[in-house]
Design a protein around this motif. Structure first.
Motif, short mmCIF file in Angstrom:
data_model
loop_
_atom_site.label_atom_id
_atom_site.label_comp_id
_atom_site.label_asym_id
_atom_site.label_seq_id
_atom_site.Cartn_x
_atom_site.Cartn_y
_atom_site.Cartn_z
N ALA A 297 -35.12 -68.14 -5.75
CA ALA A 297 -33.67 -68.14 -5.42
C ALA A 297 -33.58 -69.81 -4.85
O ALA A 297 -34.81 -70.89 -4.78
N TYR A 298 -32.93 -70.52 -5.62
CA TYR A 298 -32.94 -71.59 -4.36
C TYR A 298 -31.34 -72.87 -3.78
O TYR A 298 -30.51 -71.36 -4.00
N SER A 299 -31.30 -73.40 -2.96
CA SER A 299 -30.03 -73.99 -2.85
C SER A 299 -30.20 -75.42 -2.38
O SER A 299 -30.45 -76.00 -2.67
N GLY A 300 -28.89 -76.09 -1.39
CA GLY A 300 -28.66 -76.98 -1.42
C GLY A 300 -28.58 -77.09 0.47
O GLY A 300 -28.92 -76.40 1.18
N SER A 301 -29.37 -78.60 0.57
CA SER A 301 -29.17 -78.94 2.33
C SER A 301 -28.35 -78.99 2.40
O SER A 301 -27.75 -78.91 3.87
N GLN A 302 -27.07 -79.94 1.72
CA GLN A 302 -25.98 -79.82 2.20
C GLN A 302 -24.71 -79.16 2.46
O GLN A 302 -23.11 -80.08 2.59
N GLY B 238 -29.96 -79.98 -4.64
CA GLY B 238 -30.00 -78.30 -5.22
C GLY B 238 -30.13 -78.14 -6.49
O GLY B 238 -30.63 -77.53 -7.48
N SER B 239 -29.56 -79.65 -7.79
CA SER B 239 -30.02 -79.18 -8.94
C SER B 239 -31.49 -80.05 -9.37
O SER B 239 -31.53 -79.37 -10.41
N ARG C 269 -24.08 -74.77 -15.91
CA ARG C 269 -24.86 -75.65 -15.87
C ARG C 269 -25.88 -75.12 -15.68
O ARG C 269 -27.60 -75.98 -16.08
N LEU C 270 -26.55 -74.09 -15.82
CA LEU C 270 -27.29 -72.99 -15.32
C LEU C 270 -27.95 -72.64 -17.30
O LEU C 270 -28.62 -73.07 -17.58
N CYS C 271 -26.77 -72.41 -17.82
CA CYS C 271 -27.07 -72.58 -19.41
C CYS C 271 -27.20 -73.26 -19.94
O CYS C 271 -28.45 -73.11 -20.09
N ASP C 272 -27.09 -74.38 -19.33
CA ASP C 272 -27.42 -76.18 -19.96
C ASP C 272 -28.74 -75.92 -19.36
O ASP C 272 -29.71 -76.80 -20.66
N MET C 273 -29.45 -75.45 -18.66
CA MET C 273 -30.38 -75.78 -18.45
C MET C 273 -31.31 -74.64 -18.86
O MET C 273 -32.83 -75.19 -19.21
N ALA C 274 -31.12 -73.87 -19.69
CA ALA C 274 -32.27 -72.76 -19.17
C ALA C 274 -32.67 -73.46 -20.72
O ALA C 274 -33.41 -73.59 -21.42
N GLY C 275 -31.14 -73.95 -21.43
CA GLY C 275 -31.08 -74.41 -22.80
C GLY C 275 -32.28 -74.98 -23.19
O GLY C 275 -33.26 -75.45 -24.60
N ARG C 276 -32.34 -76.15 -22.22
CA ARG C 276 -33.42 -77.13 -22.24
C ARG C 276 -34.72 -77.02 -22.03
O ARG C 276 -35.73 -77.80 -22.63
#
Ligand code: PLP
Length: 385
Positions: free
Chosen positions: A205-210, A84-85, A113-120
């Motif tokens: 949108a995104y999701s995960g399989s598990q 998912g990440s 986590r979204l904030c961390d990723m978006a900042g990167r």
């Protein structure tokens, strides 16, 4: 170099791993949930090549099934190779350009986590904060959009760390007025919680399989609507992540079928089967099943004197944060369930650490007998303390 010139092979004495054996756990935590047996069967099928006509046919079927699960007509709807990440990162990497203002709802771990990723990815991140377990009201979102005029508003539809469901109806209209893309995390909602991407105007949108799709982790859905694709096509800079660049990956999943990276063949088999199960059951029936089993759980917890952290109106059927009663050692209860019943539940994270258990009823695991067994096991665990 000939064979008799090879250096000696070292460490052979350490190769004593026994044949794989794993305990038969019932995964009632925040994910992964147990994969459906049919999904595991599909996972073990023989491989074909990633450009084989049989695989390309399977890719088309998977995309159609995924569009159904998400209730979208978005052309660019694909399973990303990774957990998912990876899809989360793809959603941001493709829509953010350096300096873009991104407003992120932070009311749990995955908002962080979204904030961390978006900042990167060079975003100018503006945090919209709430206590863990609460959700954002339309007025709060309207005010944030008016104040920041962001390129992207990122919200977690189903916060796995808190068990709260962020209402999305009407949010897209606010975003349109502000010229903002609406991006959502649906990792713990897709296939278990009502979600209508197109009717609700979600752009990304995104999701995960598990989780509610009951497939092992390792493949994760992503979809970009027309406004997001438009932004992607007009970028001045390349997507700063080669592996997740949807302008390239999209060509493999689109009509060109250009090689980008080797698709994880067997994970795609499994994922297709998981989506087939969703279609077979039907979304409405599946959502109802998740809701009914969650309500059974909530009623049973109440009988044991255990409350829920999230108000009923915003409670996720897929993930419940159950408040650990005063004087009870939450960790010891989780260990008891695992050691005596092979049941996995999880501890709280962040602000909810030590305060709640996280109980998941996702996909194949959202079944009456799992709820009954868990409640009986919990009752025994509490009695022991
Ligand atoms: C809401 C949410 N977003 C993102 C993720 C990240 O997914 P993964 O752990 O599969 O990388 C998770 C995983 O639990 C999640 O619950």
């Amino acid at each position: 170099m000939s064979q008799n010139q090879w250096p000696p092979v070292v460490n052979t004495n350490r190769l004593n791993a026994p044949q794989l054996d794993v305990p038969p756990r019932i995964l009632l935590g925040p994910g992964p949930s147990n994969a459906h047996p049919r999904v595991l069967q599909a996972l073990g099928m023989r491989q074909v090549g990633h450009l084989d006509p049989a695989f390309i046919n399977l890719m088309n079927e998977t995309q159609t099934l995924l569009r159904y699960a998400w209730q979208t007509d978005n052309q660019l709807t694909v399973p990303v190779s990774g957990t998912g990440s990876a899809a989360m990162e793809a959603s941001l990497a493709n829509t953010i350009e350096p300096g873009d203002v991104v407003v992120t709802g932070v009311n749990g771990y995955f908002g962080e986590r979204l904030c961390d990723m978006a900042g990167r990815y060079g975003a100018d991140v503006r945090r919209l904060e709430k206590a863990w377990g609460e959700v954002f009201s339309p007025d709060e979102l309207r005010a944030a959009l008016a104040e920041h005029r962001p390129a992207v508003l990122a919200l977690v539809h189903a916060e796995t760390s808190t068990g709260a469901r962020q209402p999305l109806e009407g949010v897209a209209e606010l975003c349109r007025e502000a010229g903002t893309l609406l991006l959502i995390d649906s990792v713990t909602s897709l296939g278990g919680v009502p979600l209508f991407l197109d009717a609700w105007g979600v752009d990304v949108a995104y999701s995960g399989s598990q989780k509610c799709l009951s497939c092992p982790p390792g493949i994760s859905p992503l979809t970009l609507g027309p406004r997001a694709v438009n932004k992607l096509n007009r970028r001045e800079t390349k997507v700063p992540n080669w592996y997740l660049d949807m302008s390239m990956v999209g060509k493999y999943w689109g009509s060109e079928r250009t090689y980008h990276h080797t698709a994880p063949i067997n994970m795609n088999y499994a994922f297709r089967e998981a989506l087939r199960l969703v279609a077979e059951e039907g979304l409405e029936a599946r959502w109802r099943r998740h809701q009914e089993n969650a309500e059974l759980l909530w009623a049973g917890l109440a009988e044991l004197g255990i409350g829920c952290h999230v108000p009923r109106e915003y409670r996720l059927p897929s993930l419940t944060t159950a408040v650990i009663p005063a004087g009870i050692d939450g960790k010891a209860v989780a260990v008891f369930l695992r050691e005596n019943y092979n049941i996995e539940i999880a501890a709280g994270l962040g602000q909810l650490g030590g305060k709640v258990w996280r109980i998941g009823l996702m996909g194949f695991n959202s079944r009456r007998e799992n709820v009954t067994l868990l409640l009986a096991a919990l009752k025994e665990a509490l009695a022991r303390q």
